[in-house]
Design a protein around this motif. Structure first.
Motif, PDB file in Angstrom:
ATOM      1  N   LEU A  77      28.243  34.017  40.933  1.00 42.21           N
ATOM      2  CA  LEU A  77      28.379  34.476  39.550  1.00 42.21           C
ATOM      3  C   LEU A  77      29.030  35.851  39.498  1.00 42.21           C
ATOM      4  N   LEU A  78      30.083  35.959  38.703  1.00 41.62           N
ATOM      5  CA  LEU A  78      30.742  37.233  38.449  1.00 41.62           C
ATOM      6  C   LEU A  78      30.587  37.561  36.971  1.00 41.62           C
ATOM      7  N   GLY A  79      29.917  38.657  36.679  1.00 37.14           N
ATOM      8  CA  GLY A  79      29.828  39.098  35.293  1.00 37.14           C
ATOM      9  C   GLY A  79      31.194  39.514  34.773  1.00 37.14           C
ATOM     10  N   LYS A  80      31.292  39.667  33.471  1.00 34.98           N
ATOM     11  CA  LYS A  80      32.590  39.943  32.848  1.00 34.98           C
ATOM     12  C   LYS A  80      33.246  41.204  33.403  1.00 34.98           C
ATOM     13  N   SER A  81      32.466  42.265  33.601  1.00 33.21           N
ATOM     14  CA  SER A  81      33.064  43.520  34.071  1.00 33.21           C
ATOM     15  C   SER A  81      33.541  43.407  35.513  1.00 33.21           C
ATOM     16  N   LEU A  82      32.836  42.637  36.334  1.00 34.95           N
ATOM     17  CA  LEU A  82      33.276  42.450  37.719  1.00 34.95           C
ATOM     18  C   LEU A  82      34.563  41.637  37.777  1.00 34.95           C
ATOM     19  N   LEU A  83      34.648  40.623  36.937  1.00 37.33           N
ATOM     20  CA  LEU A  83      35.868  39.824  36.912  1.00 37.33           C
ATOM     21  C   LEU A  83      37.056  40.691  36.505  1.00 37.33           C
ATOM     22  N   VAL A  84      36.866  41.539  35.513  1.00 34.63           N
ATOM     23  CA  VAL A  84      37.940  42.439  35.084  1.00 34.63           C
ATOM     24  C   VAL A  84      38.338  43.372  36.221  1.00 34.63           C
ATOM     25  N   SER A  85      37.344  43.884  36.964  1.00 37.81           N
ATOM     26  CA  SER A  85      37.656  44.825  38.046  1.00 37.81           C
ATOM     27  C   SER A  85      38.435  44.172  39.175  1.00 37.81           C
ATOM     28  N   LEU A  86      38.316  42.852  39.296  1.00 42.00           N
ATOM     29  CA  LEU A  86      39.094  42.111  40.299  1.00 42.00           C
ATOM     30  C   LEU A  86      40.523  41.850  39.831  1.00 42.00           C
ATOM     31  N   GLY A  87      40.753  41.941  38.537  1.00 43.37           N
ATOM     32  CA  GLY A  87      42.078  41.649  37.999  1.00 43.37           C
ATOM     33  C   GLY A  87      42.080  40.545  36.968  1.00 43.37           C
ATOM     34  N   GLY A  88      40.883  40.076  36.579  1.00 44.59           N
ATOM     35  CA  GLY A  88      40.801  39.058  35.542  1.00 44.59           C
ATOM     36  C   GLY A  88      40.987  37.638  36.061  1.00 44.59           C
ATOM     37  N   GLN A  89      41.160  36.724  35.128  1.00 40.92           N
ATOM     38  CA  GLN A  89      41.234  35.296  35.453  1.00 40.92           C
ATOM     39  C   GLN A  89      42.366  34.968  36.425  1.00 40.92           C
ATOM     40  N   ARG A  90      43.412  35.763  36.445  1.00 40.57           N
ATOM     41  CA  ARG A  90      44.574  35.430  37.280  1.00 40.57           C
ATOM     42  C   ARG A  90      44.217  35.402  38.770  1.00 40.57           C
ATOM     43  N   VAL A  91      43.232  36.214  39.199  1.00 45.73           N
ATOM     44  CA  VAL A  91      42.883  36.228  40.630  1.00 45.73           C
ATOM     45  C   VAL A  91      42.245  34.917  41.051  1.00 45.73           C
ATOM     46  N   LEU A  92      41.668  34.189  40.086  1.00 45.41           N
ATOM     47  CA  LEU A  92      41.008  32.929  40.412  1.00 45.41           C
ATOM     48  C   LEU A  92      42.012  31.832  40.734  1.00 45.41           C
ATOM     49  N   SER A  93      43.267  32.050  40.390  1.00 43.16           N
ATOM     50  CA  SER A  93      44.297  31.045  40.690  1.00 43.16           C
ATOM     51  C   SER A  93      44.524  30.895  42.186  1.00 43.16           C
ATOM     52  N   ALA A  94      44.046  31.867  42.968  1.00 43.47           N
ATOM     53  CA  ALA A  94      44.186  31.790  44.423  1.00 43.47           C
ATOM     54  C   ALA A  94      43.154  30.864  45.051  1.00 43.47           C
ATOM     55  N   LEU A  95      42.177  30.422  44.273  1.00 43.74           N
ATOM     56  CA  LEU A  95      41.124  29.556  44.819  1.00 43.74           C
ATOM     57  C   LEU A  95      41.636  28.129  45.007  1.00 43.74           C
ATOM     58  N   GLY A 155      28.390  45.487  41.935  1.00 38.21           N
ATOM     59  CA  GLY A 155      28.500  44.807  43.221  1.00 38.21           C
ATOM     60  C   GLY A 155      28.145  43.335  43.187  1.00 38.21           C
ATOM     61  N   LEU A 156      28.540  42.650  44.235  1.00 38.13           N
ATOM     62  CA  LEU A 156      28.191  41.248  44.487  1.00 38.13           C
ATOM     63  C   LEU A 156      27.616  41.186  45.889  1.00 38.13           C
ATOM     64  N   LYS A 157      26.387  40.683  46.013  1.00 35.71           N
ATOM     65  CA  LYS A 157      25.752  40.693  47.325  1.00 35.71           C
ATOM     66  C   LYS A 157      26.364  39.688  48.281  1.00 35.71           C
ATOM     67  N   PHE A 189      34.988  33.991  49.198  1.00 34.32           N
ATOM     68  CA  PHE A 189      34.761  35.301  49.814  1.00 34.32           C
ATOM     69  C   PHE A 189      36.044  36.120  49.852  1.00 34.32           C
ATOM     70  N   LYS A 190      37.134  35.492  50.193  1.00 36.50           N
ATOM     71  CA  LYS A 190      38.415  36.197  50.290  1.00 36.50           C
ATOM     72  C   LYS A 190      38.795  36.833  48.951  1.00 36.50           C
ATOM     73  N   VAL A 191      38.511  36.122  47.857  1.00 37.13           N
ATOM     74  CA  VAL A 191      38.851  36.631  46.527  1.00 37.13           C
ATOM     75  C   VAL A 191      37.916  37.759  46.087  1.00 37.13           C
ATOM     76  N   VAL A 192      36.633  37.611  46.382  1.00 35.10           N
ATOM     77  CA  VAL A 192      35.645  38.571  45.858  1.00 35.10           C
ATOM     78  C   VAL A 192      35.266  39.658  46.848  1.00 35.10           C
ATOM     79  N   ARG A 193      35.889  39.687  47.995  1.00 37.34           N
ATOM     80  CA  ARG A 193      35.504  40.652  49.028  1.00 37.34           C
ATOM     81  C   ARG A 193      35.414  42.094  48.525  1.00 37.34           C
ATOM     82  N   PRO A 194      36.328  42.580  47.678  1.00 34.05           N
ATOM     83  CA  PRO A 194      36.190  43.966  47.204  1.00 34.05           C
ATOM     84  C   PRO A 194      34.846  44.261  46.543  1.00 34.05           C
ATOM     85  N   LEU A 195      34.265  43.257  45.893  1.00 30.58           N
ATOM     86  CA  LEU A 195      32.962  43.442  45.243  1.00 30.58           C
ATOM     87  C   LEU A 195      31.843  43.499  46.276  1.00 30.58           C
TER      88      LEU A 195
END
Length: 315
Positions: free
Chosen positions: A221-239, A212-214, A278-284
Motif C-alpha cells: 500500500l502506497l498512500g497518496k503522498s508517497l505515490l506523489v513522491s515517487l513521481g505519481g501514477q506514471r512510475v507504475l507503468s514500469a510494473l 516510509g514504506l517498510k 521493490f524496484k519501483v518503491v525502493r526509494p521509500l
C-alpha cells in the motif's frame, strides 16, 4: 512444491524457547497512518469487529495496553475497551494502544492478533515522528485457504483511514518476552524466505514515520503522498502485467500475484513480482532503512544484517 507454498517447517510450532512458542508464521495486514484514531472511531471499531467475527469463538485471548508490563487473560469487557475509549465524549487519552492476541500462554507469539498503537492530540509525543499502526494477523494457512477473504479484508483496511503506507502478506509474529531469540529466528527464516516480513511494531512505527514504506509484500500500500513522491501514477507503468494496481480512496495497492509467496532464496524467480514492485518503491524503503533500529542477531545488536534484511528483495 509449488512456488507459493511455504517451507513446511514454518508451519510447525518449532520455534520454542523454554517451552514457549516465540515465533509464529502468520498472514498480516499492517497499516501505518498519521491520523489520530479518535478521529476515525467508526472505521477502527469496524476493523476490530471484522477481525473478531473471523476468529474462532473458542479462541483463548490475552490483552495488553500501553502501560501493562505483561499480557493478561481477556475478560468479557476486553473486546469493548476500544469502544469505550473511542466513544464520543469519552475522556481524551494520550495513547490509543491495545493488543488482543491468542496463545496457549500469555507470552507465546500469536497467530491471531488485533493491535492498535497510536498517539493522540493530548500526548506530548503527538507531533513526533512515529506513525500510528493497525495490525490484523491470522494463521498463515488462511492466505491460501481463504485468499479472497484475506484480500477483501486487506483492501477494506487499506481504505479505512488516510494512510502513509501498508502491506499485507506473510509475516512472523514474535514474542516480546523473548526478543533476542525471537528476532534472530525471524531474521534467519526471513532471509531464506524473502516474501516473509518480521513484525517489530515499536521499531516499525518509528522507521515508517511520515514518509516510509517498510516492506514489499503480496499487497503493498502506497498512500497518496508517497505515490506523489515517487513521481505519481506514471512510475507504475514500469510494473509487469503480473502486478495488479488497485486504486483506493487512500492511495494505491500493488498486488504481486494471485496469492502470497514465502519465496526461497535459492529460487529468486519465485519472487519476480515482489522484486518488480521493490524496484519501483525502493526509494521509500531506503528512508526506512536509514531510520531502522538494529535487530538482535548473531549474539548482539547488528545493524548491517538488519539493513540487508530490509533490502533482501534486491538480491
Amino acid at each position: 512444491m509449488p512456488a507459493n507454498t511455504p517451507d513446511p517447517l514454518l508451519s510447525e510450532p518449532n520455534a520454542i524457547i523454554d517451552g514457549t512458542r516465540v515465533l509464529a508464521f502468520v498472514f498480516t495486514i499492517a497499516i501505518y497512518s498519521r491520523e489520530p484514531f479518535s478521529r476515525h472511531a467508526k472505521a477502527i471499531l469496524g476493523l476490530q469487529k471484522r477481525f473478531l467475527d473471523l476468529c474462532p469463538p473458542s479462541t483463548s485471548w490475552y490483552y495488553a495496553t500501553e502501560n501493562m508490563s505483561r499480557h493478561k487473560p481477556a475478560t468479557s469487557r476486553t473486546h469493548g475497551m476500544l469502544g469505550v475509549w473511542l466513544k464520543p465524549g469519552a475522556p481524551a487519552r494520550e495513547f490509543i494502544a491495545l493488543e488482543i492476541k491468542d496463545g496457549a500462554v500469555f507470552n507465546a507469539a500469536p497467530e491471531f492478533k488485533f493491535e492498535v498503537r497510536g498517539t493522540e492530540p493530548g500526548s506530548p509525543s503527538f507531533d513526533g515522528d512515529d506513525a500510528n499502526l493497525i495490525t490484523l494477523s491470522f494463521p498463515a494457512a488462511w492466505a491460501t485457504e481463504r485468499t479472497d477473504v484475506m484480500k477483501a479484508l486487506a483492501l477494506e483496511a487499506f481504505s479505512a483511514i488516510p494512510v502513509v503506507s501498508g502491506h499485507a502478506g506473510y509475516s512472523f509474529e514474535l514474542s516480546r518476552y523473548f526478543q533476542s531469540g525471537a528476532e534472530a529466528l525471524g531474521w534467519k527464516h526471513s532471509m531464506r524466505h524473502r516474501g516473509i516480513d518480521v513484525a517489530r511494531p515499536s521499531e516499525d512505527r518509528g522507521a515508517v514515520s511520515t514518509d516510509g514504506l517498510k516492506t514489499v509484500s503480496w499487497l503493498t500500500l502506497l498512500g497518496k503522498s508517497l505515490l506523489v513522491s515517487l513521481g505519481g501514477q506514471r512510475v507504475l507503468s514500469a510494473l509487469p502485467s503480473s502486478v495488479i494496481v488497485h486504486d483506493l480512496p487512500t492511495g494505491v495497492a500493488l498486488e504481486a500475484g494471485p496469492q502470497p509467496i514465502a519465496g526461497e532464496s535459492a529460487k529468486p524467480k519465485d519472487l519476480a513480482s515482489y522484486k518488480a514492485v521493490f524496484k519501483v518503491v525502493r526509494p521509500l524503503i531506503e528512508r526506512v532503512v536509514a531510520r531502522y533500529p538494529a535487530m538482535w542477531l548473531l549474539g548482539g545488536i547488528k545493524i548491517e544484517p538488519t539493513r540487508a534484511w530490509l533490502l533482501r528483495l534486491e538480491r
